[in-house]
Design an enzyme around this catalytic site. Structure first.
Site, PDB file in Angstrom:
ATOM      1  CB  SER A 103      12.186 -46.874   7.521  1.00 45.37           C
ATOM      2  OG  SER A 103      11.087 -47.539   8.132  1.00 45.37           O
ATOM      3  CG  ASP A 104      13.880 -45.101  13.866  1.00 40.77           C
ATOM      4  OD1 ASP A 104      13.241 -46.001  14.439  1.00 40.77           O
ATOM      5  OD2 ASP A 104      14.671 -44.355  14.462  1.00 40.77           O
ATOM      6  CB  CYS A 105       9.339 -47.546  14.188  1.00 40.59           C
ATOM      7  SG  CYS A 105      10.268 -49.101  14.297  1.00 40.59           S
TER       8      CYS A 105
END
Length: 703
Positions: free
Chosen positions: A239-241
């Protein structure tokens, strides 16, 4: 250990000995150690956009958009190789000190292969530009260089941000990008598909936004149906952060953190950059996920770790600390800078003749700025060479170099207690005392970049228009009004409104963010030690009024393929100091079997006795299909280098998809029988011909 099947078997055996709690713990980006199984802690988060980033000293390359301007896949592969070697050097030395902190691993969250569809997007300079074909070719080469072809992965690359992601930054946590199937498969997905299928990229990162209603880090369509289903992706998904947290706090597609964790895991997100997967055990207890799903994610992650050889002895273990910023790597960075700079206008003033100059004025907020060298997601250099310093070092004794900052990058004064425009008079005096002025304007990562990483007034990183900040516009006019010839050097990661400079400057140069030591190479280009050879990977429009709304993800009216108005500088455009011309182009005409592609033989001639590089470009358009974009699309390119006057012959292969179109259902189909194939040093458009004085050669092929 490039044998994925063997690596997976080892991963299954190891994970099979873990408790549920231990397996769940390994799905976090900061995976903790499991001492009883001899599993050390591992942090999945590392960055390598244009050099190993955020981990201390490393070779600094130009920002990604600058390297894209080189139109050189071989260069991108070399850059990837350098990053992998330096990444291993850092990993080995950190491991020896028992330092397993963030940014110390071998899983690099690069490259960014999103499409730079709108010049206002602050993160566009992380990409390879606006064209799916160019992005795919450069991204593939970078991944192949980074991952290597040895028994083990030298490093693991990650294609991001999947998918349909290019701003607005301010809205990305709640934004729903609505896209047609045609645009999805024609524009937003091709680069990802190429990296998955052809480069075998080891990881894919999801985007923050939703696409057609589904959050990208929990999208059945993107993650299960397309990525793992249609494309057969075998690696891991990250996932992106803190993007998964957005599911229940911004997108409102779930109600609780356990529900968000479950939605992401169910659709195949293996690593959570963030903290939502701390709720994974609760999600399992509540029956939202199964232990088998947690196990599968852990197995995929340990498969990557085995492929990297993190539990074995590998040939890469001997890569030492001395490889960091070694001579060969710095030379590669210089080469990248030299190929990235784009000459947009030249009335003959360039290259500058040192022997005829007594005084050079260097003016502007980016003239002596380190920030303007490095872009974002950068590492640390042991030395920085600004444009001012490069010019000072390049001129012979006796040539005076005057300098003025001219103005602040965006504030109305440099000194807090001063009047507005407090450096303008100094800049005017520099111009009056100089034979030529190098005027260095533009932006840096504080004005275009990622949300929260920036210092502009909107804290979003996006631009509200294409204009230089007002203090710089005042500076440009004041310096131009003096009458001294001006070479305007624009240092940005995106297209700007340079109409005033095009009209009034003697030369205009797009230098992007040229890397930590890029000022030396820029100076060499200005003085003719090298010839500029970069080509624009994005369109320079006249103004944003010509564009659709920023939040509109339809491709209509966007990028060179769909924009039908007048532009300032076209995609693919760039001048050189040489005079390279098409001498012969051999392309089959009339009826041809295009099912296996097309080979085009091109002979080019350098008419000047000087070293120069040019980029041959091939554009294709299906003439008799309503599904074809309004303008031709880049379908092949080749950089050619000359050491002096002479001829070169190359063959460029065009793959069959160039002669097909994407229909409204997102399917690549044959629709129409006539294809226009255009060969030249830019697009087959009127503006490119006007700016270069050169015309493409076009052929019609039927099949």
């Amino acid at each position: 250990m490039r044998n994925r099947e063997e690596a997976r078997k080892r991963a299954e055996e190891l994970v099979g000995r873990m408790t549920l709690e231990e397996k769940a713990s390994q799905l976090r980006y900061n995976a903790p150690a499991i001492p009883r199984l001899n599993v050390p802690t591992y942090n999945w988060w590392n960055e390598a956009l244009h050099g190993v980033a955020r981990a201390g000293v490393a070779t600094s390359f130009p920002q990604a958009i600058g390297m894209a301007a080189a139109f050189d896949p071989e260069l991108m592969e070399e850059v990837g190789e350098v990053i992998a070697v330096e990444g291993r050097a850092k990993y080995n030395s950190s491991k020896a000190e028992n330092d397993r902190d963030i940014y110390k691993g071998l899983t690099f969250w690069s490259p960014n292969v999103n499409i730079f569809r709108d010049p206002r997007w602050g993160r566009g300079h992380e990409t390879y530009g606006e064209d799916p074909y160019l992005t795919g070719e450069l991204g593939k080469a970078f991944v192949e260089g980074l991952q290597g072809d040895g028994e083990y992965l030298k490093a693991a690359a990650c294609a991001k941000h999947f998918a349909v992601h290019s701003g607005p930054e301010k809205l990305r946590h709640e934004f729903n990008a609505e896209v047609s199937d045609k645009d999805l498969y024609e524009t937003y997905l091709p680069a990802f598909e190429k990296l998955v299928k052809e480069a075998e990229v080891e990881a894919v990162m999801g985007a923050y936004n939703r696409t057609n209603g589904e959050p990208c880090c929990g999208s059945k369509l993107l993650m299960r149906d397309i990525l793992r289903g249609k494309w057969g992706f075998q690696g891991h998904y990250v996932s992106d952060c803190w993007a998964i947290r957005d599911f229940h706090t911004k997108h409102m597609v779930t109600a609780t953190a356990p529900e968000s964790a479950a939605l992401a895991l169910e659709n195949g997100c293996d690593v959570n950059c963030g903290n939502t997967y701390l709720h994974m055990l609760q999600a399992c207890t509540d029956g939202l996920v199964t232990e088998e799903q947690i196990t599968e994610a852990a197995v995929r992650l340990f498969t990557t770790r085995f492929l990297l050889g993190l539990f074995d002895e590998t040939p890469y273990d001997q890569i030492g600390f001395e490889k960091l910023e070694c001579r060969e790597h710095l030379a590669a960075a210089d080469k990248a800078t030299a190929e990235s700079v784009v000459l947009l206008k030249n009335n003959g003033i360039l290259p500058l003749d040192k022997s005829k100059l007594k005084a050079i004025g260097v003016i502007g907020p980016n003239a002596n700025s380190r920030s303007a060298l490095i872009g974002n997601y950068h590492g640390t250099s042991s030395r920085y060479i600004t444009v001012l310093e490069g010019i000072q070092d390049a001129v012979p004794e006796g040539v005076r170099v005057y300098y003025s900052e001219g103005c602040h990058l965006w504030k109305n004064k440099v000194e807090g207690l001063a009047w507005d425009d407090d450096r303008i008079s100094e800049a005017v005096n520099v111009a009056k005392h100089s034979d030529v002025v190098i005027l260095c304007v533009g932006l840096d990562e504080t004005l275009e970049g990622e949300e929260h990483d920036t210092g502009n007034q909107y804290a979003s990183g996006d631009k509200i228009d294409l204009l230089l900040p007002e203090p710089q516009r005042k500076l440009v006019k004041a310096v131009m009004d003096v009458g001294t010839p001006v070479v305007l050097l624009n240092m940005t990661g995106s297209a700007m409104d340079l109409r005033y400079a095009q009209e009034h400057a003697a030369a205009v140069v797009q230098a992007w963010y040229p890397g930590a030591r890029g000022g030396r190479v820029v100076a060499n280009l200005l003085f003719g030690e090298l010839s500029p050879s970069g080509k624009l990977p994005v369109t320079f429009y006249n103004c944003t009024e010509d564009l659709p709304g920023f939040e509109d993800y339809s491709m209509k009216g966007r990028t060179y393929r769909y924009f039908e108005g007048d532009v300032l500088y076209p995609f693919g455009y760039g001048l050189t100091y040489g005079d390279v011309a098409l001498k012969e182009v051999e392309c089959p005409q009339g009826k041809s079997d295009l099912s296996q592609g097309l080979d085009i033989r091109v002979k080019v001639e350098n008419r000047k006795d000087m070293a120069v590089s040019e980029v041959i470009q091939v554009y294709c358009k299906v003439l008799d299909s309503k599904l074809s974009p309004p303008n031709g699309s880049l379908r092949g390119f080749r950089r050619v280098e000359f050491q002096g006057a002479g001829e070169k012959e190359v063959t460029i292969h065009i793959d069959p998809p160039a002669f097909m179109v994407v229909n409204e259902d997102g399917e690549l189909v044959k629709d129409g029988n006539k294809v226009q194939v255009s060969v030249g040093f830019g697009q087959p458009d009127a503006r490119t011909k006007e700016l270069t004085g050169k015309e493409c050669r076009s052929f019609v092929v039927e099949w």
